[in-house]
Design a protein around this motif. Structure first.
Motif, short mmCIF file in Angstrom:
data_model
loop_
_atom_site.label_atom_id
_atom_site.label_comp_id
_atom_site.label_asym_id
_atom_site.label_seq_id
_atom_site.Cartn_x
_atom_site.Cartn_y
_atom_site.Cartn_z
N UNK A 304 0.86 -1.18 0.00
CA UNK A 304 0.00 0.00 0.00
C UNK A 304 0.90 1.23 0.00
N UNK A 305 0.82 2.04 -1.07
CA UNK A 305 1.73 3.16 -1.28
C UNK A 305 1.73 4.11 -0.09
N UNK A 306 2.93 4.55 0.33
CA UNK A 306 3.14 5.52 1.42
C UNK A 306 2.55 5.04 2.75
N UNK A 307 2.33 3.74 2.89
CA UNK A 307 1.62 3.30 4.09
C UNK A 307 2.23 2.03 4.68
N UNK A 308 2.01 0.90 4.03
CA UNK A 308 2.43 -0.36 4.64
C UNK A 308 2.55 -1.44 3.57
N UNK A 309 3.13 -2.57 3.97
CA UNK A 309 3.17 -3.76 3.14
C UNK A 309 2.74 -4.94 4.00
N UNK A 310 1.85 -5.75 3.44
CA UNK A 310 1.36 -6.93 4.16
C UNK A 310 1.73 -8.18 3.37
N UNK A 311 2.24 -9.17 4.10
CA UNK A 311 2.74 -10.40 3.48
C UNK A 311 2.02 -11.60 4.10
N UNK A 334 11.61 -8.58 1.57
CA UNK A 334 10.73 -7.43 1.87
C UNK A 334 11.39 -6.17 1.30
N UNK A 335 10.64 -5.11 1.08
CA UNK A 335 11.23 -3.86 0.57
C UNK A 335 12.32 -3.34 1.50
N UNK A 336 13.34 -2.73 0.91
CA UNK A 336 14.48 -2.23 1.69
C UNK A 336 14.11 -1.09 2.63
N UNK A 337 13.00 -0.40 2.33
CA UNK A 337 12.61 0.74 3.17
C UNK A 337 11.52 0.37 4.19
N UNK A 338 11.26 -0.92 4.37
CA UNK A 338 10.24 -1.35 5.33
C UNK A 338 10.75 -1.20 6.76
N UNK A 381 7.78 4.19 4.45
CA UNK A 381 7.93 5.65 4.58
C UNK A 381 6.90 6.39 3.74
N UNK A 382 6.59 7.61 4.15
CA UNK A 382 5.59 8.41 3.43
C UNK A 382 6.10 8.88 2.08
N UNK A 383 7.43 8.98 1.94
CA UNK A 383 8.01 9.39 0.67
C UNK A 383 8.40 8.14 -0.10
N UNK A 384 7.85 7.97 -1.29
CA UNK A 384 8.08 6.76 -2.06
C UNK A 384 9.38 6.85 -2.84
N UNK A 385 10.10 5.75 -2.86
CA UNK A 385 11.34 5.66 -3.63
C UNK A 385 11.00 5.41 -5.10
N UNK A 386 11.53 6.26 -5.98
CA UNK A 386 11.22 6.14 -7.41
C UNK A 386 11.92 4.96 -8.07
#
Length: 442
Positions: A304-311, A334-338, A381-386
């Motif tokens: 979920x963009x700028x919010x969370x990731x669920x696995x 998992x994403x590196x910014x989690x 994080x609230x800022x998304x990595x491009x």
């Protein structure tokens, strides 16, 4: 071809393996020769100075080759850690034998120094030169068994001590891998049949590739000089003898320890040998077949963009209910910014390994036919990595005792020794994960 491969695992003094090939062996660190041994003197010592420039030129051109030629001199090389091991010859030599010898050098040096790197060479020049002199004589491979070498070349700190003034008889024996006069109160042989499963599953759940890599390892505690005969449910043997091929196994890429009598195996598929004392690998093989993944993984990864990731990960044991997989590890990327991990598992425990961007789900005991579930929640994080990140696969590690996928069996083990003592053979089967990967869509 199989005979050649089998012999080349460990060059010895027998007729097939004493072909002359080497003029000079050199160990180099990048742009620096650490140690060199010229066995015959028919290749100039200065020739090695041309090796690294030629290697760098090939790297730049994208045409890197394991054999480099300059004039009539050939450089055959391997790389280990930060070192290059180079064999130099001006003959049309047996390349497979040269590489077998170079890899044997790495094995022997690692046995002596634990780690083969620049420091271990620099701290043990005397031992290295002594080993190079024993491993080869005037371009002919000699004693390459580290256990035998350690009988008379021992190491204390950085000093060389010659343990015996006389070379052990094992070096000059026909059976150079075993000492005479070995005695045990209780004579036993432990046989481990170990199979590793390599599986690659794509994101759609289809098996892209699979095979089985097996080995038979021995722990021999037998007195005297016994002869052992091992029988397997080998499909070629069953075909030769007219038996039912239903419960047989077709082995490929078979490689043997030097103790196995290859001519006997080629004639009637009998594995006959005088074993080394202690632990050794008798043979290895590969079975190229479709393998159903023993532990099946289904995953749903929602970001979920700028919010969370669920696995959500579901693991199912696709092997017989009587068997149990031990020490199962399921590694989920998992994403590196989690951050801020939360877990819930139906069994075992999960932990976050941030330095590797992984969730590691550990299940100590996983019975066949069972199904378990793990859920993980991470903040983003609230800022998304491009930048788009790579999608590493889920990997699985496990071990299943008393079980083989291929169905290979030790049919018999005969132990023949002139004193006629009774010995007990013990057999254990183990299946474990090799390169076991399952790709994901998310």
């Amino acid at each position: 071809c199989r005979s050649a491969c089998a012999r080349q695992l460990a060059p010895q003094r027998d007729h097939e393996m004493t072909s002359e090939f080497n003029a000079m062996v050199t160990i180099l660190l990048t742009f620096q020769v650490l140690i060199c041994r010229n066995y015959k003197g028919d290749v100039d010592m200065a020739e090695i100075d041309h090796f690294l420039p030629l290697l760098l030129q090939q790297e730049e051109e994208g045409l890197l080759s394991p054999a480099i030629t300059r004039g009539n001199v050939h450089f055959l090389w391997i790389k280990h850690s930060n070192l290059y091991l180079v064999a130099t010859t001006n003959k049309n030599s047996n390349a497979a034998l040269v590489y077998a010898f170079l890899y044997k050098l790495v094995e022997v040096f690692t046995e002596y120094f634990k780690e083969l790197e620049e420091e271990s060479i620099q701290d043990n020049f005397v031992v290295v030169y002594e080993l190079l002199d024993e491993l080869m004589d005037f371009g002919f491979p000699q004693t390459t068994d580290s256990k035998i070498l350690q009988e008379y070349i021992t190491q204390e700190g950085n000093k060389l001590e010659v343990a015996k003034s006389k070379v052990p008889t094992t070096v000059t024996n026909a059976v150079s891998w075993r000492s005479e006069g070995i005695k045990y109160k209780k004579n036993e042989v432990f046989i481990d049949v170990i199979e590793s499963i390599n599986v690659l599953v794509n994101a759609n759940g289809s098996v892209m590739s699979s095979d089985i890599v097996g080995s038979i390892k021995l722990k021999t505690m037998l007195s005297g000089m016994p002869e052992l005969r091992l029988g397997l449910n080998d499909r070629v043997l069953f075909t030769l003898t007219g038996r039912d091929k239903g419960k047989s196994v077709a082995m490929e890429d078979v490689k043997f320890h030097q103790c196995v009598r290859l001519s006997r195996f080629e004639n009637d598929r009998t594995i006959s040998f005088i074993p080394p004392d202690g632990e050794s690998e008798l043979m290895s093989y590969r079975i190229n077949t479709h393998v159903k993944p023993l532990i099946w993984i289904e995953s749903v990864i929602e970001r979920f963009s700028h919010s969370r990731v669920e696995i959500m990960v579901k693991a199912k044991g696709q092997f017989k209910k009587q068997s149990v997989a031990n020490n199962v590890e399921i590694k989920v990327p998992v994403p590196s910014d989690a951050d801020s991990p939360k877990f819930k598992t139906s069994t075992g425990h999960a932990k976050y390994v941030p330095e590797k961007n992984l969730v590691v789900w550990t299940i100590k005991s996983f019975p066949g036919g069972k199904e378990f579930l793990m859920r993980a929640h991470f903040g983003l994080p609230s800022v998304e990595n491009d930048e788009k990140e790579a999608k590493p696969p889920i990997t699985v590690k496990f071990e299943i005792p008393y079980f083989t996928v291929s169905g290979i069996q030790v049919r018999y083990m005969k132990i023949i020794e002139k004193s006629g003592y009774q010995a007990l053979p013990w057999v254990r089967y183990i299946t474990q994960s090799g390169d076991y990967q399952l790709r994901t869509n998310s």
